[in-house]
Write an enzyme that holds these catalytic residues in place. Structure first.
Site, mmCIF file in Angstrom:
data_model
loop_
_atom_site.group_PDB
_atom_site.id
_atom_site.type_symbol
_atom_site.label_atom_id
_atom_site.label_comp_id
_atom_site.label_asym_id
_atom_site.label_seq_id
_atom_site.Cartn_x
_atom_site.Cartn_y
_atom_site.Cartn_z
ATOM 1 N N ARG A 45 0.842 -1.207 0.000
ATOM 2 C CA ARG A 45 0.000 0.000 0.000
ATOM 3 C C ARG A 45 0.870 1.246 0.000
ATOM 4 O O ARG A 45 1.999 1.219 0.503
ATOM 5 C CB ARG A 45 -0.905 0.007 1.240
ATOM 6 C CG ARG A 45 -1.897 -1.127 1.291
ATOM 7 C CD ARG A 45 -2.802 -0.983 2.494
ATOM 8 N NE ARG A 45 -3.757 0.076 2.295
ATOM 9 C CZ ARG A 45 -5.044 -0.102 2.015
ATOM 10 N NH1 ARG A 45 -5.542 -1.322 1.922
ATOM 11 N NH2 ARG A 45 -5.838 0.928 1.843
ATOM 12 N N THR A 101 -9.394 -3.516 1.145
ATOM 13 C CA THR A 101 -9.897 -3.041 -0.142
ATOM 14 C C THR A 101 -11.425 -3.095 -0.158
ATOM 15 O O THR A 101 -12.017 -4.124 0.138
ATOM 16 C CB THR A 101 -9.356 -3.936 -1.276
ATOM 17 O OG1 THR A 101 -7.992 -4.210 -1.015
ATOM 18 C CG2 THR A 101 -9.507 -3.263 -2.615
HETATM 19 N N1 PXP Z 1 -8.061 -10.075 -3.448
HETATM 20 C C1 PXP Z 1 -7.872 -8.735 -3.374
HETATM 21 C C2 PXP Z 1 -7.797 -7.958 -4.644
HETATM 22 C C3 PXP Z 1 -7.725 -8.093 -2.121
HETATM 23 O O1 PXP Z 1 -7.538 -6.755 -2.072
HETATM 24 C C4 PXP Z 1 -7.744 -8.871 -0.950
HETATM 25 C C5 PXP Z 1 -7.528 -8.209 0.376
HETATM 26 O O2 PXP Z 1 -6.260 -7.668 0.450
HETATM 27 C C6 PXP Z 1 -7.922 -10.261 -1.083
HETATM 28 C C7 PXP Z 1 -8.093 -10.825 -2.333
HETATM 29 C C8 PXP Z 1 -7.938 -11.159 0.108
HETATM 30 O O3 PXP Z 1 -9.035 -10.857 0.907
HETATM 31 P P1 PXP Z 1 -9.199 -11.572 2.308
HETATM 32 O O4 PXP Z 1 -8.067 -11.123 3.173
HETATM 33 O O5 PXP Z 1 -10.539 -11.076 2.780
HETATM 34 O O6 PXP Z 1 -9.175 -13.045 2.057
#
Ligand code: PXP
Length: 247
Positions: A45, A101
């Protein structure tokens, strides 16, 4: 077979909380791969609240499977990606005040800017995935922007109760958008908010190739260890695939 990439951001979050050098997301990434993950996702980030540039650079040398760098459409991060050359860059929207996100990219409104970023990354030899809401219009635009993959945002599906009418409705949206992505010649991925209980039906989406999962796996790893957490997720995905093939 759906590829499973583990997002190790939360390991970095824990480290940054105390400004220590542990736990190291690089070590966590190695453990994920040893447990059978197909690769690693990390989100660098702009505010560096979890992953640091050092993590991305070392992961480039240590990840044996696929390294997926999530990032905003920001020149300074694109410069880093172009130096590191991960297998894939996933472009996501990024806001300072969000916890994670929220929502997919505005691929229509920011098309010119996104298209330019995609070209720059592809010229550096990096495949590009666009993180989009599962709506038909967004799914259609991805191919025009030069991406080779679209990752469908599964957040709304994950907010719905497992097995509910709302979950079926959201799954149908994912199916429709996924079909358009694939019909336009792009690879299909999905992620965000997926956990052990809700991942199955998403794994069964037609032509799905990849999932990026972080929170649920790292949260389980805190209690039962990384190997078990990754293996349990692999099993949940395989059960979903099995069910989809039987139907
Ligand atoms: N895909 C994307 C584009 C993301 O931004 C995120 C979170 O950083 C994830 C997948 C994974 O999400 P989670 O941590 O909820 O499994």
């Amino acid at each position: 077979m759906v590829r499973l990439l583990i997002n190790v951001d939360h390991v970095a979050t824990l480290r940054q909380q105390r400004d220590t050098i542990y736990p190291d997301p690089v070590v966590a990434a190695g453990m994920c791969e040893l447990a059978g993950a197909d690769g690693v996702t990390i989100h660098l980030r702009e505010d560096r609240r979890h992953a640091q540039e050092r993590d991305v650079r070392i992961l480039r040398q240590t990840v044996r499977g696929s390294l997926n760098l999530e990032m905003a459409v920001v020149p300074s991060i694109i410069d880093i990606a172009a130096q590191v050359v991960p297998e894939m860059c996933t472009l996501v929207p990024e806001k300072r005040e969000e916890r994670t996100t929220e929502g997919g990219l505005d691929v229509r409104g920011r098309g010119a800017e996104i298209g330019k970023a995609v070209r720059r990354l592809r010229d550096a030899g990096i495949e590009v995935s666009l993180f989009i809401d599962p709506d038909e219009e967004s799914a259609r635009v991805c191919a025009d922007l030069g991406a080779s993959q679209a990752e469908l945002h599964t957040g709304d599906y994950c907010h719905a109760k497992v097995g509910s009418v709302a979950a079926s409705r959201e799954l149908a949206r994912l199916e429709r958008a996924g079909r358009i992505v694939v019909d336009n010649g792009l690879r299909l991925a999905a992620g965000h908010g997926l956990d052990y209980a809700n991942v199955g039906p998403v794994a069964g989406l037609a032509n799905l190739e990849e999932m990026s999962i972080g929170h649920a796996v790292i949260a389980r790893a805190v209690l039962v260890g990384m190997e078990r957490a990754v293996l349990d997720m692999r099993k949940a995905i395989d059960r979903g695939l099995h069910r989809a093939h039987r139907e």
